[in-house]
Design a protein around this motif. Structure first.
Motif, PDB file in Angstrom:
ATOM      1  N   VAL A   1      -9.520  -0.674   4.980  1.00  0.00           N
ATOM      2  CA  VAL A   1     -10.604  -1.469   4.393  1.00  0.00           C
ATOM      3  C   VAL A   1     -10.145  -2.901   4.180  1.00  0.00           C
ATOM      4  N   ARG A   2      -8.923  -3.065   3.693  1.00  0.00           N
ATOM      5  CA  ARG A   2      -8.375  -4.405   3.467  1.00  0.00           C
ATOM      6  C   ARG A   2      -8.251  -5.165   4.788  1.00  0.00           C
TER       7      ARG A   2
ATOM      8  N   GLY B   1     -10.670  -9.464   8.565  1.00  0.00           N
ATOM      9  CA  GLY B   1     -11.036  -9.780   9.941  1.00  0.00           C
ATOM     10  C   GLY B   1     -10.066  -9.270  10.998  1.00  0.00           C
ATOM     11  N   VAL B   2      -9.182  -8.377  10.613  1.00  0.00           N
ATOM     12  CA  VAL B   2      -8.220  -7.815  11.565  1.00  0.00           C
ATOM     13  C   VAL B   2      -8.955  -6.868  12.509  1.00  0.00           C
ATOM     14  N   THR B   3      -8.652  -6.961  13.808  1.00  0.00           N
ATOM     15  CA  THR B   3      -9.255  -6.048  14.792  1.00  0.00           C
ATOM     16  C   THR B   3      -8.197  -5.256  15.559  1.00  0.00           C
ATOM     17  N   SER B   4      -6.983  -5.796  15.651  1.00  0.00           N
ATOM     18  CA  SER B   4      -5.900  -5.142  16.385  1.00  0.00           C
ATOM     19  C   SER B   4      -4.647  -5.094  15.526  1.00  0.00           C
ATOM     20  N   VAL B   5      -3.901  -3.995  15.658  1.00  0.00           N
ATOM     21  CA  VAL B   5      -2.664  -3.811  14.894  1.00  0.00           C
ATOM     22  C   VAL B   5      -1.582  -3.332  15.851  1.00  0.00           C
ATOM     23  N   THR B   6      -0.410  -3.947  15.788  1.00  0.00           N
ATOM     24  CA  THR B   6       0.752  -3.479  16.545  1.00  0.00           C
ATOM     25  C   THR B   6       1.747  -2.906  15.558  1.00  0.00           C
ATOM     26  N   MET B   7       2.197  -1.693  15.842  1.00  0.00           N
ATOM     27  CA  MET B   7       3.135  -1.009  14.951  1.00  0.00           C
ATOM     28  C   MET B   7       4.415  -0.691  15.702  1.00  0.00           C
TER      29      MET B   7
ATOM     30  N   PHE C   1       0.851  -1.184   0.000  1.00  0.00           N
ATOM     31  CA  PHE C   1       0.000   0.000   0.000  1.00  0.00           C
ATOM     32  C   PHE C   1       0.887   1.233   0.000  1.00  0.00           C
ATOM     33  N   GLY C   2       0.410   2.287  -0.643  1.00  0.00           N
ATOM     34  CA  GLY C   2       1.137   3.549  -0.677  1.00  0.00           C
ATOM     35  C   GLY C   2       0.988   4.303   0.633  1.00  0.00           C
ATOM     36  N   THR C   3       1.483   5.529   0.639  1.00  0.00           N
ATOM     37  CA  THR C   3       1.466   6.320   1.872  1.00  0.00           C
ATOM     38  C   THR C   3       0.535   7.525   1.810  1.00  0.00           C
TER      39      THR C   3
END
Length: 72
Positions: free
Chosen positions: A16-17, A22-28, A4-6
């Motif tokens: 959206v993807r 089904g993703v609900t949590s993201v760790t960055m 994905f671009g920035t």
């Protein structure tokens, strides 16, 4: 794997993807300031976003999905 671009529209497409997968949590990993727009966009879309120290995030066991980090 998908890239994905920035630009803002790209970050919304990322959200959206994630939602469609089904993703609900993201760790960055907090590297520099480039994480801020992605963090804010994902939060706006209702994800539970966690910011982690980059050193700690690299030590998490499991599949490495960051292609650039895998090369190091």
């Amino acid at each position: 794997m998908r890239a994905f671009g920035t630009f803002t529209c790209d970050l919304h497409a990322l959200a959206v993807r994630f939602r469609s997968c089904g993703v609900t949590s993201v760790t960055m990993a907090s590297t520099g300031v480039c994480w801020i727009p992605t963090f804010e966009t994902l939060e706006q879309h209702g994800f539970n976003v966690v910011l982690a120290n980059a050193r700690c995030a690299n030590n998490v066991p499991g599949r490495q999905t960051d292609v650039c980090a895998s090369v190091r």
